[in-house]
Design a protein around this motif. Structure first.
Motif, PDB file in Angstrom:
ATOM      1  N   SER A 156       0.841  -1.212   0.000  1.00 47.58           N
ATOM      2  CA  SER A 156       0.000   0.000   0.000  1.00 47.58           C
ATOM      3  C   SER A 156       0.872   1.257   0.000  1.00 47.58           C
ATOM      4  O   SER A 156       0.521   2.259  -0.635  1.00 47.58           O
ATOM      5  CB  SER A 156      -0.982   0.000   1.172  1.00 47.58           C
ATOM      6  N   VAL A 157       2.023   1.208   0.671  1.00 47.56           N
ATOM      7  CA  VAL A 157       2.953   2.347   0.637  1.00 47.56           C
ATOM      8  C   VAL A 157       3.488   2.518  -0.781  1.00 47.56           C
ATOM      9  O   VAL A 157       3.513   3.629  -1.324  1.00 47.56           O
ATOM     10  CB  VAL A 157       4.111   2.145   1.638  1.00 47.56           C
ATOM     11  N   GLN A 158       3.888   1.409  -1.413  1.00 42.06           N
ATOM     12  CA  GLN A 158       4.410   1.478  -2.785  1.00 42.06           C
ATOM     13  C   GLN A 158       3.354   2.035  -3.733  1.00 42.06           C
ATOM     14  O   GLN A 158       3.661   2.854  -4.597  1.00 42.06           O
ATOM     15  CB  GLN A 158       4.855   0.087  -3.246  1.00 42.06           C
ATOM     16  N   TYR A 159       2.104   1.611  -3.567  1.00 46.87           N
ATOM     17  CA  TYR A 159       1.014   2.095  -4.415  1.00 46.87           C
ATOM     18  C   TYR A 159       0.855   3.610  -4.287  1.00 46.87           C
ATOM     19  O   TYR A 159       0.764   4.328  -5.285  1.00 46.87           O
ATOM     20  CB  TYR A 159      -0.293   1.382  -4.025  1.00 46.87           C
ATOM     21  N   VAL A 160       0.849   4.109  -3.061  1.00 45.96           N
ATOM     22  CA  VAL A 160       0.680   5.550  -2.829  1.00 45.96           C
ATOM     23  C   VAL A 160       1.866   6.328  -3.403  1.00 45.96           C
ATOM     24  O   VAL A 160       1.687   7.373  -4.039  1.00 45.96           O
ATOM     25  CB  VAL A 160       0.493   5.835  -1.322  1.00 45.96           C
ATOM     26  N   LEU A 161       3.063   5.819  -3.214  1.00 48.37           N
ATOM     27  CA  LEU A 161       4.245   6.506  -3.750  1.00 48.37           C
ATOM     28  C   LEU A 161       4.237   6.510  -5.279  1.00 48.37           C
ATOM     29  O   LEU A 161       4.576   7.526  -5.906  1.00 48.37           O
ATOM     30  CB  LEU A 161       5.525   5.857  -3.215  1.00 48.37           C
ATOM     31  N   ASN A 162       3.844   5.392  -5.881  1.00 48.48           N
ATOM     32  CA  ASN A 162       3.757   5.325  -7.348  1.00 48.48           C
ATOM     33  C   ASN A 162       2.708   6.294  -7.882  1.00 48.48           C
ATOM     34  O   ASN A 162       2.942   6.984  -8.884  1.00 48.48           O
ATOM     35  CB  ASN A 162       3.446   3.909  -7.813  1.00 48.48           C
ATOM     36  N   ARG A 163       1.543   6.334  -7.243  1.00 47.60           N
ATOM     37  CA  ARG A 163       0.487   7.259  -7.675  1.00 47.60           C
ATOM     38  C   ARG A 163       0.952   8.705  -7.571  1.00 47.60           C
ATOM     39  O   ARG A 163       0.681   9.532  -8.433  1.00 47.60           O
ATOM     40  CB  ARG A 163      -0.768   7.087  -6.802  1.00 47.60           C
ATOM     41  N   ARG A 164       1.683   9.026  -6.510  1.00 44.42           N
ATOM     42  CA  ARG A 164       2.200  10.380  -6.305  1.00 44.42           C
ATOM     43  C   ARG A 164       3.153  10.744  -7.443  1.00 44.42           C
ATOM     44  O   ARG A 164       3.071  11.832  -8.005  1.00 44.42           O
ATOM     45  CB  ARG A 164       2.910  10.472  -4.961  1.00 44.42           C
TER      46      ARG A 164
END
Length: 108
Positions: free
Chosen positions: A92-100
């Motif tokens: 979930s952290v990776q997903y948020v960072l990728n979206r950012r």
């Protein structure tokens, strides 16, 4: 209560139920969607807005923390996940960072 007469069946459906309707491929639909994509139309559900927690996760990543460390820190700070449910995980952290990063690249 479970009907045990049909216990040999792989499914819990009654044996006398009609089979599910098959999904017949419709080439005109597939072609229309491909043409829309080629024109740049984004198909599907629009993305959810980027949560405020993305900035906090990015700060921690820039400070050299691993994804697991960021997840643990966000959980300890009671930062809500993007869905507002559950706990932070590495994915979930990776997903948020990728979206950012995707949003920043789209603005540039």
């Amino acid at each position: 209560m479970l009907d045990r007469r049909h216990s040999s069946s792989a499914f819990l459906y009654a044996a006398d139920m009609p089979p599910a309707e098959s999904r017949t491929p419709r080439p005109e639909v597939a072609e229309g969607m491909a043409a829309a994509r080629a024109r740049g139309v984004r198909l599907g559900r629009p993305p959810a807005p980027l949560p405020d927690s993305a900035e906090r996760a990015a700060e921690l990543r820039d400070a050299g923390h691993s994804l697991a460390q960021i997840a643990a820190k966000l959980n300890s700070e009671d930062v809500p996940t993007p869905s507002g449910q559950g706990r932070w995980t590495k994915s979930s952290v990776q997903y948020v960072l990728n979206r950012r990063e995707q949003q920043r690249a789209a603005r540039d």
